[in-house]
Design a protein around this motif. Structure first.
Motif, PDB file in Angstrom:
ATOM      1  N   VAL A 146       0.849  -1.195   0.000  1.00  0.00           N
ATOM      2  CA  VAL A 146       0.000   0.000   0.000  1.00  0.00           C
ATOM      3  C   VAL A 146       0.886   1.246   0.000  1.00  0.00           C
ATOM      4  O   VAL A 146       1.842   1.335   0.756  1.00  0.00           O
ATOM      5  CB  VAL A 146      -0.930   0.006   1.226  1.00  0.00           C
ATOM      6  CG1 VAL A 146      -1.742   1.296   1.281  1.00  0.00           C
ATOM      7  CG2 VAL A 146      -1.851  -1.208   1.205  1.00  0.00           C
ATOM      8  N   GLY A 147       0.550   2.199  -0.881  1.00  0.00           N
ATOM      9  CA  GLY A 147       1.322   3.419  -0.981  1.00  0.00           C
ATOM     10  C   GLY A 147       2.453   3.353  -1.986  1.00  0.00           C
ATOM     11  O   GLY A 147       3.071   4.375  -2.293  1.00  0.00           O
ATOM     12  N   ARG A 148       2.697   2.161  -2.516  1.00  0.00           N
ATOM     13  CA  ARG A 148       3.775   1.988  -3.493  1.00  0.00           C
ATOM     14  C   ARG A 148       3.275   1.473  -4.832  1.00  0.00           C
ATOM     15  O   ARG A 148       3.722   1.942  -5.885  1.00  0.00           O
ATOM     16  CB  ARG A 148       4.828   1.013  -2.952  1.00  0.00           C
ATOM     17  CG  ARG A 148       5.874   0.573  -3.972  1.00  0.00           C
ATOM     18  CD  ARG A 148       6.747  -0.538  -3.432  1.00  0.00           C
ATOM     19  NE  ARG A 148       7.664  -1.066  -4.448  1.00  0.00           N
ATOM     20  CZ  ARG A 148       8.450  -2.118  -4.276  1.00  0.00           C
ATOM     21  NH1 ARG A 148       8.457  -2.752  -3.115  1.00  0.00           N
ATOM     22  NH2 ARG A 148       9.236  -2.537  -5.256  1.00  0.00           N
ATOM     23  N   ASP A 149       2.334   0.533  -4.800  1.00  0.00           N
ATOM     24  CA  ASP A 149       2.007  -0.232  -6.003  1.00  0.00           C
ATOM     25  C   ASP A 149       0.709   0.164  -6.705  1.00  0.00           C
ATOM     26  O   ASP A 149       0.369  -0.414  -7.735  1.00  0.00           O
ATOM     27  CB  ASP A 149       1.933  -1.727  -5.661  1.00  0.00           C
ATOM     28  CG  ASP A 149       3.288  -2.306  -5.279  1.00  0.00           C
ATOM     29  OD1 ASP A 149       4.275  -1.937  -5.925  1.00  0.00           O
ATOM     30  OD2 ASP A 149       3.331  -3.116  -4.323  1.00  0.00           O
ATOM     31  N   GLU A 150      -0.027   1.132  -6.163  1.00  0.00           N
ATOM     32  CA  GLU A 150      -1.345   1.433  -6.710  1.00  0.00           C
ATOM     33  C   GLU A 150      -1.295   1.807  -8.194  1.00  0.00           C
ATOM     34  O   GLU A 150      -2.047   1.250  -9.014  1.00  0.00           O
ATOM     35  CB  GLU A 150      -2.009   2.571  -5.916  1.00  0.00           C
ATOM     36  CG  GLU A 150      -2.500   2.160  -4.543  1.00  0.00           C
ATOM     37  CD  GLU A 150      -1.441   2.279  -3.464  1.00  0.00           C
ATOM     38  OE1 GLU A 150      -1.794   2.279  -2.276  1.00  0.00           O
ATOM     39  OE2 GLU A 150      -0.241   2.371  -3.813  1.00  0.00           O
ATOM     40  N   ASP A 151      -0.445   2.745  -8.559  1.00  0.00           N
ATOM     41  CA  ASP A 151      -0.421   3.213  -9.948  1.00  0.00           C
ATOM     42  C   ASP A 151       0.039   2.127 -10.909  1.00  0.00           C
ATOM     43  O   ASP A 151      -0.511   1.973 -12.008  1.00  0.00           O
ATOM     44  CB  ASP A 151       0.477   4.451 -10.074  1.00  0.00           C
ATOM     45  CG  ASP A 151      -0.139   5.685  -9.425  1.00  0.00           C
ATOM     46  OD1 ASP A 151      -1.377   5.704  -9.238  1.00  0.00           O
ATOM     47  OD2 ASP A 151       0.614   6.615  -9.101  1.00  0.00           O
ATOM     48  N   ALA A 152       1.055   1.372 -10.515  1.00  0.00           N
ATOM     49  CA  ALA A 152       1.547   0.294 -11.379  1.00  0.00           C
ATOM     50  C   ALA A 152       0.476  -0.775 -11.554  1.00  0.00           C
ATOM     51  O   ALA A 152       0.276  -1.290 -12.666  1.00  0.00           O
ATOM     52  CB  ALA A 152       2.819  -0.312 -10.789  1.00  0.00           C
ATOM     53  N   TRP A 153      -0.227  -1.104 -10.454  1.00  0.00           N
ATOM     54  CA  TRP A 153      -1.279  -2.118 -10.574  1.00  0.00           C
ATOM     55  C   TRP A 153      -2.392  -1.636 -11.484  1.00  0.00           C
ATOM     56  O   TRP A 153      -2.895  -2.388 -12.333  1.00  0.00           O
ATOM     57  CB  TRP A 153      -1.842  -2.475  -9.199  1.00  0.00           C
ATOM     58  CG  TRP A 153      -2.848  -3.585  -9.289  1.00  0.00           C
ATOM     59  CD1 TRP A 153      -2.613  -4.924  -9.264  1.00  0.00           C
ATOM     60  CD2 TRP A 153      -4.261  -3.436  -9.510  1.00  0.00           C
ATOM     61  NE1 TRP A 153      -3.781  -5.622  -9.440  1.00  0.00           N
ATOM     62  CE2 TRP A 153      -4.808  -4.735  -9.590  1.00  0.00           C
ATOM     63  CE3 TRP A 153      -5.101  -2.336  -9.626  1.00  0.00           C
ATOM     64  CZ2 TRP A 153      -6.162  -4.962  -9.786  1.00  0.00           C
ATOM     65  CZ3 TRP A 153      -6.463  -2.556  -9.832  1.00  0.00           C
ATOM     66  CH2 TRP A 153      -6.976  -3.852  -9.901  1.00  0.00           C
TER      67      TRP A 153
END
Length: 288
Positions: A146-153
């Motif tokens: 959480v806080g790292r992968d949202e945009d990439a996902w």
């Protein structure tokens, strides 16, 4: 949309849907609709007489309709559906589990099936056995952060489902809504990344409803188009199944488009069989 009868509040409509779900054993509303009804400005078209039922019309024209179990067999469902069609002729009605009442309503309005969504399932201890996968060379797996992968996902999800009517339209706000749900567990959102570049290549989002630990769901499986054809789809699917087994569920379910023969074949090889169907009805082409 012109109001037909009274307009229910979202809270009233959700209460009717809960009563219908308890009576039928099937929720008449999807997760997406339930989330939409919580937002400010959501509106529901009510039945002609009081708080007996209503319909929610989504931005894409899909409709979910339900009538209070105590008010059925009075023509209310047909009246609501007819009004929806009068105002939005291109509307398409979901019939979850395609219950007999939905089939009768579709016949009365001369609607035809335009889409089917299969529910498939398998026991965790069934065959073939659920085991940890061996990843293709050059790839590693890890849980979502959480806080790292949202945009990439979101980027992988959008690219993988570019032609899907619902999944491909998921936004950052949609993702945040689901991450705020009680069932969300970042450890259940498994990622496969390219070891050389760190790029996200595939993901498997699993779901276990709060308070329903016996069943888990293959929620979303996505492979970035640039990495398709390398065996990642099967690997990431197996990764999620192994995770669901590790948290103690007894049954695993999923939803897949009925006409996606490749996906149905893949899940069948993994031990899944069809356990239910959701159907979408609409007026025949040219009848709008």
């Amino acid at each position: 949309m012109r109001q037909h009868g009274r307009v229910l509040t979202p809270t009233q409509f959700l209460a009717i849907a809960d009563r219908a779900a308890a009576a039928d054993g099937v929720d008449p509303l999807s997760e997406t609709t339930r989330l939409s009804l919580r937002r400010d400005g959501a509106s529901v078209v009510g039945a002609p007489r009081g708080e007996a039922g209503g319909a929610f019309v989504a931005d894409d024209g899909s409709v979910e309709l339900c009538v209070d179990p105590d008010m059925r067999r009075r023509g209310l469902g047909s009246a609501i559906a007819a009004e929806v069609l009068a105002q939005h002729p291109g509307s398409k009605f979901w019939a979850h589990a395609n219950l007999p009442a939905a089939q009768a309503l579709s016949r009365s309005l001369q609607l035809t099936v335009v889409r089917s969504l299969w529910r498939m399932g398998r026991p965790v201890d069934g065959e073939p056995a659920v085991t940890a996968p061996v990843l293709p060379d050059g790839f590693t797996a890890r849980p979502f952060e959480v806080g790292r992968d949202e945009d990439a996902w979101l980027a992988v999800n959008s690219a993988a489902f570019v032609h899907h009517p619902e999944q491909g339209r998921m936004t950052r706000a949609d993702l945040a809504e689901r991450m705020a749900e009680p069932w969300f567990d970042p450890n259940g959102l498994l990622l496969i990344q390219d070891s050389s570049t760190g790029a996200l290549a595939a993901s498997h989002w699993t779901k276990v409803e709060a308070g329903q630990r016996d069943e888990g769901e293959v929620y979303v499986v996505a492979v970035a188009p640039a990495y398709q054809g390398r065996g990642l789809g099967r690997a990431v699917t197996a990764l999620g199944l192994e995770h669901l087994k590790s948290v103690g569920v007894q049954e695993i379910s999923l939803y897949v488009e009925g006409d996606n023969t490749a996906a149905v074949a893949t899940y069948s090889r993994l031990g899944f069989t069809r356990t239910g169907i959701d159907v979408m009805y609409a007026l025949p082409s040219g009848a709008h």
